[in-house]
Design a protein around this motif. Sequence first.
Motif, mmCIF file in Angstrom:
data_model
loop_
_atom_site.group_PDB
_atom_site.id
_atom_site.type_symbol
_atom_site.label_atom_id
_atom_site.label_comp_id
_atom_site.label_asym_id
_atom_site.label_seq_id
_atom_site.Cartn_x
_atom_site.Cartn_y
_atom_site.Cartn_z
ATOM 1 N N SER A 57 0.842 -1.194 0.000
ATOM 2 C CA SER A 57 0.000 0.000 0.000
ATOM 3 C C SER A 57 0.879 1.245 0.000
ATOM 4 O O SER A 57 2.026 1.214 0.475
ATOM 5 C CB SER A 57 -0.927 0.004 1.221
ATOM 6 O OG SER A 57 -0.189 0.169 2.416
ATOM 7 N N SER A 63 5.816 -4.991 3.664
ATOM 8 C CA SER A 63 4.726 -5.916 3.954
ATOM 9 C C SER A 63 5.325 -7.190 4.524
ATOM 10 O O SER A 63 6.543 -7.404 4.484
ATOM 11 C CB SER A 63 3.917 -6.225 2.698
ATOM 12 O OG SER A 63 4.681 -6.997 1.782
ATOM 13 N N GLN A 76 -2.983 -13.373 10.077
ATOM 14 C CA GLN A 76 -2.663 -12.308 11.012
ATOM 15 C C GLN A 76 -1.819 -12.868 12.137
ATOM 16 O O GLN A 76 -1.911 -14.057 12.474
ATOM 17 C CB GLN A 76 -3.945 -11.686 11.579
ATOM 18 C CG GLN A 76 -3.731 -10.518 12.525
ATOM 19 C CD GLN A 76 -2.938 -9.395 11.901
ATOM 20 O OE1 GLN A 76 -1.730 -9.490 11.750
ATOM 21 N NE2 GLN A 76 -3.632 -8.323 11.520
ATOM 22 N N ASP A 103 2.184 -3.522 5.989
ATOM 23 C CA ASP A 103 1.078 -4.275 5.397
ATOM 24 C C ASP A 103 1.172 -5.738 5.811
ATOM 25 O O ASP A 103 2.210 -6.376 5.615
ATOM 26 C CB ASP A 103 1.120 -4.202 3.866
ATOM 27 C CG ASP A 103 0.907 -2.799 3.329
ATOM 28 O OD1 ASP A 103 0.082 -2.067 3.904
ATOM 29 O OD2 ASP A 103 1.572 -2.435 2.339
ATOM 30 N N ALA A 106 -3.726 -9.309 6.343
ATOM 31 C CA ALA A 106 -5.064 -8.851 6.708
ATOM 32 C C ALA A 106 -5.312 -7.384 6.371
ATOM 33 O O ALA A 106 -6.432 -6.909 6.482
ATOM 34 C CB ALA A 106 -5.302 -9.073 8.199
ATOM 35 N N GLY A 107 -4.261 -6.653 5.981
ATOM 36 C CA GLY A 107 -4.440 -5.243 5.663
ATOM 37 C C GLY A 107 -3.307 -4.388 6.186
ATOM 38 O O GLY A 107 -2.255 -4.876 6.579
ATOM 39 N N ARG A 108 -3.541 -3.093 6.220
ATOM 40 C CA ARG A 108 -2.529 -2.122 6.621
ATOM 41 C C ARG A 108 -2.609 -1.862 8.118
ATOM 42 O O ARG A 108 -3.709 -1.773 8.693
ATOM 43 C CB ARG A 108 -2.768 -0.816 5.845
ATOM 44 C CG ARG A 108 -1.791 0.324 6.152
ATOM 45 C CD ARG A 108 -2.239 1.562 5.402
ATOM 46 N NE ARG A 108 -1.468 2.738 5.744
ATOM 47 C CZ ARG A 108 -0.509 3.266 4.981
ATOM 48 N NH1 ARG A 108 -0.216 2.690 3.817
ATOM 49 N NH2 ARG A 108 0.150 4.344 5.361
ATOM 50 N N HIS A 109 -1.439 -1.726 8.763
ATOM 51 C CA HIS A 109 -1.387 -1.492 10.204
ATOM 52 C C HIS A 109 -0.492 -0.300 10.505
ATOM 53 O O HIS A 109 0.660 -0.250 10.048
ATOM 54 C CB HIS A 109 -0.843 -2.720 10.939
ATOM 55 C CG HIS A 109 -1.632 -3.961 10.687
ATOM 56 N ND1 HIS A 109 -2.796 -4.241 11.367
ATOM 57 C CD2 HIS A 109 -1.441 -4.976 9.810
ATOM 58 C CE1 HIS A 109 -3.279 -5.387 10.925
ATOM 59 N NE2 HIS A 109 -2.478 -5.844 9.981
ATOM 60 N N GLY A 124 -6.611 -3.064 13.789
ATOM 61 C CA GLY A 124 -7.787 -2.937 12.955
ATOM 62 C C GLY A 124 -9.082 -3.133 13.728
ATOM 63 O O GLY A 124 -9.128 -3.019 14.954
ATOM 64 N N GLY A 162 -8.673 -10.706 11.399
ATOM 65 C CA GLY A 162 -7.878 -10.992 10.210
ATOM 66 C C GLY A 162 -7.525 -12.459 10.169
ATOM 67 O O GLY A 162 -7.124 -12.989 9.135
#
Length: 286
Positions: A57, A63, A76, A103, A106-109, A124, A162
């Motif tokens: 991202s 990541s 996660q 990243d 499960a997504g961006r942190h 999240g 996640g």
Amino acid sequence: MAGGLRFTKMHGAGNDFVVLDLRDGAPPPDAAACARIADRHRGVGCDQLLTVEAPRSAGAVASYRIWNADGSVAGQCGNGARCIAAWLVRAGAAPASGAFAIDSPAGRHEVARDAAGGFVIDMGIPDFAPEALPMRGWSAPQAEYALEVDGIVLRFGAVSMGNPHAVVEAADLAHAPVDRLGKALQAHGAFPESVNVGFVEVVAADHLRLRVHERGAGETLACGSGACAAVAVLTRQGRLPAGAPVAVDLPGGRLRIQYDPASGHVRMGGPTAFVFDGTMSGEDQP
């Protein structure tokens, strides 16, 4: 890999990892190779293997991906996220002070620093929908579920951080049948992709004790996403005050969790440690 497989061994509250630097685009080990690396007798030994890769991202510094000790893929890992943050700072890929983003699968942190210089990860928003785990048999979220498991009716909360978590409250954590009921619930048809099973004892409104039987790894000394799941589930059930910071003691150490239902986000802080750097070689090398 010519010249051997270079790695870093780390742990967060005893939840241990082998970290591989794949930012040059090198392919990750396959599932069988991950299991060999994780083997505590013939490999390096770890609960999970983490690969550091290029960011996915905009604005993230890197990541990472996660494999369990049996070679299965994980979505996660809270303790792993903190270790990745510490690894990136040591490598000069993330700032030594201030916030940055990473990243996960499960997504961006967002990563912040605490007063002691440790790392706090924004994990999240918990997803209580049964299909998010996934969990069969229910179409709408419930504060508590019940299933017949190993000859008893087991009551639990469920949430995705996640990765999937079932949270069982235990009056006496030291004697909770973590291995037996953890394996049985993981094998239940309600969880087609298995589930991480946490057994939690409420000590006080700001203090929990927790043991987690992780899918693909067994009981570990700590589980960051499991600690987040326990706080989220117990808050939703009214067992903990909303928004208050909670100390969660696991066999390997203490994590600090804060779930803010107003924003929906869960934040987790805790220790990280570098154990050693090494090179894995020989005929078992992937």
